[in-house]
Enzyme design. Structure first.
Site, PDB file in Angstrom:
ATOM      1  CG  MET A 145      -8.113   7.007   7.038  1.00  0.00           C
ATOM      2  SD  MET A 145      -9.143   5.657   6.444  1.00  0.00           S
ATOM      3  CE  MET A 145      -9.764   4.967   7.962  1.00  0.00           C
ATOM      4  CG  ASP A 171      -2.059  -0.793   1.212  1.00  0.00           C
ATOM      5  OD1 ASP A 171      -2.285  -1.363   0.138  1.00  0.00           O
ATOM      6  OD2 ASP A 171      -2.786  -0.866   2.215  1.00  0.00           O
ATOM      7  CE  LYS A 188      -7.591   0.057  -0.190  1.00  0.00           C
ATOM      8  NZ  LYS A 188      -7.199  -0.661   1.003  1.00  0.00           N
TER       9      LYS A 188
HETATM   10  N1  SAH Z   1      -4.045  -0.157   9.251  1.00  0.00           N
HETATM   11  C1  SAH Z   1      -3.493   1.150   9.526  1.00  0.00           C
HETATM   12  C2  SAH Z   1      -4.474   2.249   9.297  1.00  0.00           C
HETATM   13  C3  SAH Z   1      -4.930   2.379   7.867  1.00  0.00           C
HETATM   14  S1  SAH Z   1      -5.986   3.752   7.649  1.00  0.00           S
HETATM   15  C4  SAH Z   1      -2.970   1.166  10.964  1.00  0.00           C
HETATM   16  O1  SAH Z   1      -3.256   0.254  11.741  1.00  0.00           O
HETATM   17  O2  SAH Z   1      -2.267   2.121  11.302  1.00  0.00           O
HETATM   18  C5  SAH Z   1      -4.867   4.994   7.148  1.00  0.00           C
HETATM   19  C6  SAH Z   1      -4.701   6.060   8.206  1.00  0.00           C
HETATM   20  O3  SAH Z   1      -3.807   5.644   9.208  1.00  0.00           O
HETATM   21  C7  SAH Z   1      -4.105   7.344   7.701  1.00  0.00           C
HETATM   22  O4  SAH Z   1      -5.070   8.143   7.066  1.00  0.00           O
HETATM   23  C8  SAH Z   1      -3.614   7.975   8.977  1.00  0.00           C
HETATM   24  O5  SAH Z   1      -4.683   8.530   9.682  1.00  0.00           O
HETATM   25  C9  SAH Z   1      -3.165   6.769   9.756  1.00  0.00           C
HETATM   26  N2  SAH Z   1      -1.705   6.581   9.655  1.00  0.00           N
HETATM   27  C10 SAH Z   1      -1.064   5.495   9.216  1.00  0.00           C
HETATM   28  N3  SAH Z   1       0.264   5.637   9.309  1.00  0.00           N
HETATM   29  C11 SAH Z   1       0.487   6.854   9.851  1.00  0.00           C
HETATM   30  C12 SAH Z   1       1.652   7.597  10.213  1.00  0.00           C
HETATM   31  N4  SAH Z   1       2.870   7.094  10.016  1.00  0.00           N
HETATM   32  N5  SAH Z   1       1.486   8.825  10.724  1.00  0.00           N
HETATM   33  C13 SAH Z   1       0.265   9.331  10.927  1.00  0.00           C
HETATM   34  N6  SAH Z   1      -0.867   8.685  10.611  1.00  0.00           N
HETATM   35  C14 SAH Z   1      -0.765   7.453  10.080  1.00  0.00           C
END
Ligand code: SAH
Length: 461
Positions: free
Chosen positions: A383, A248, A270
């Site tokens: 998000m 992703d 995505k």
């Molecule tokens: N499965 C992922 C989340 C996917 S949804 C998890 O468990 O983290 C995607 C969202 O995750 C992004 O829009 C953001 O809000 C958050 N996100 C993921 N990685 C991030 C990072 N390094 N810093 C800040 N937000 C992050």
């Protein structure tokens, strides 16, 4: 080579440890684990050795060492803090050609003891040849992280099948059979705790007149929030065995660099609104690749089961009968909170934490606002960047004080990480001028204030 590495069978053999302190106790424990018949020569015993004595595991000869102690002994370790005694044990043992180790004095030793990594019957021994025991221990620690903890169970499984495989295959075929089973899907079944399935697969591979199970498989892996140090050992191992990796946008470059270099890389994208591949297509791509017999790694940011649509992907795999496993990852909330110095819960300020999707659907957020707008609760919005204004407004409208602290963490856990701190009232304005880049996470709650106390973290931009 300064030393010959060997593994000694001392089961039932009379061995002697000279010394009754803690160091002696550690050596004694090791000898006992290897099945030695153990006697301790020392004026007195430390608590651990007293316990061994009471339990009948060791014999104790009170008093100081005498040469006669060595009669009939197969191996001796001197672990006293008296140089004189250590030297006389070494001299007496050498003249009788009894293997002797004097703890931390290689010059007096006829054998030295390695650092060991133990996985059931599998033992990895590391020695620096007496030059630097600390270096050997550091190397040992690295090996500990590389070798799955259930390696011993894999060895035990191989032991069970050893004779059957021998009877079934000629030597060259046999070697290939073991190479495939010990690092393929059967091994993975053992590592993920499904030993019965592993036994069945092994038997099937034998019965099937095939060399081994050759079908493909999928590992749905949580790659964490960005910092490659936050990967799990299992994730790393599977990434290094992958034939193809489907990843992703959220998977960071440093993480991708840890995937086996010869693997095929497929970007599944995505981005908000413009999906590189629709979810349907990703699900079917995984199935197709696995059916081609490939070891597929599906890398997802954070944890695959937290806003990751991991559930949908394994649904399709399960429906198609493709073997798969899911590897948890550190979710953005944990990673970002820690790297920003914000504890998600705190005995005094927050007794619960809620992970919420702030994804906009038709320009609005369909959430249970009254349930979210509770005091003593931390909210983490994934998000949520586009919906910041809405969520701040709704939380205030539903009863949270406007001055409730809120933080936005951008590119959390990565070198570029930025943290912007404000309140429900001020955060939208701060973001308008802040030139914010995705991915971002929003944390709302009193715990955000604690960040000021944890001063060693970077300050807000
Ligand atoms: N499965 C992922 C989340 C996917 S949804 C998890 O468990 O983290 C995607 C969202 O995750 C992004 O829009 C953001 O809000 C958050 N996100 C993921 N990685 C991030 C990072 N390094 N810093 C800040 N937000 C992050």
């Amino acid at each position: 080579m300064d030393y010959l590495p060997i593994f000694l069978d001392i089961r039932g053999q009379p061995c002697l440890v000279v010394g009754g302190g803690e160091v002696a106790a550690r050596k004694a424990a090791l000898l006992l684990r290897a099945g030695a018949r153990l006697a301790i020569r020392a004026p007195s015993l430390c608590a651990d050795l007293e316990e061994d004595l009471a339990a009948g595991r060791i014999a104790h000869h009170a008093g100081i060492f005498q040469e006669g102690d060595l009669v009939g002994i197969s191996l001796v370790i001197a672990a006293t803090d008296d140089e004189e005694v250590n030297r006389s044990v070494a001299a007496a043992a050498r003249s009788r050609r009894i293997p002797v180790n004097v703890v931390d004095v290689p010059a007096l030793c006829s054998f030295i003891m390695p650092s060991i990594v133990e996985r059931g019957p599998v033992i990895v021994a590391v020695s620096s040849g007496g030059n630097s025991p600390v270096l050997a221990r550091l190397l040992r620690a690295r090996l500990e992280t590389l070798i799955p903890s259930s390696y011993g169970r894999l060895a035990a499984l191989a032991g069970v099948f050893r004779e059957r495989v021998k009877a079934r295959f000629a030597p060259a075929e046999r070697r290939r059979f073991w190479e495939r089973t010990l690092q393929g899907p059967i091994a993975e079944l053992v590592f993920s705790g499904r030993e019965e399935a592993a036994r069945n697969a092994m038997q099937a591979a034998l019965d099937d007149n095939r060399l081994a199970f050759t079908g493909g498989e999928v590992a749905l892996i949580g790659a964490g929030p960005g910092d490659p140090d936050l990967l799990t050992f299992r994730a790393l191992r599977l990434m290094q065995q992958a034939d193809v990796v489907v990843y992703d946008r959220l998977v960071s470059k440093p993480v991708l660099e840890l995937v086996r270099r010869d693997a095929q890389f497929i970007y599944a994208g995505k981005e908000r609104a413009k999906h590189a591949l629709p979810q349907e297509d990703i699900n079917h791509l995984l199935v197709r690749l696995a059916k081609e017999g490939k070891r597929v790694v599906r890398l997802k940011g954070g944890d695959p089961f937290i806003f990751g649509r991991g559930g949908e992907e394994i649904d399709t795999l399960a429906a198609e009968g493709i073997p798969f496993q899911v590897v948890p990852g550190i979710t953005a909330a944990s990673g970002c909170a820690v790297y920003a110095g914000i504890p998600l819960t705190h005995r005094d300020y927050s007794q619960s934490v809620v992970f919420v999707t702030g994804h906009l659907k038709d320009g609005s957020m369909d959430l249970n606002w009254p349930a979210l707008a509770q005091s003593r609760q931390t909210l983490v919005f994934y998000m949520g960047l586009l919906g910041v204004e809405i969520l701040c407004r709704e939380l205030i409208a539903n009863g949270l004080p406007a001055e409730t602290p809120a933080a936005l963490i951008q590119q959390g856990t990565m070198p570029e990480q930025r943290v912007l701190v404000g309140t429900l009232e001020t955060l939208p304005g701060i973001l308008r001028t802040g030139n914010v880049k995705a991915p971002t996470l929003i944390i709302v709650g009193e715990v955000v204030r604690l960040r000021e106390r944890l001063k060693w973290f970077e300050t807000a931009a």
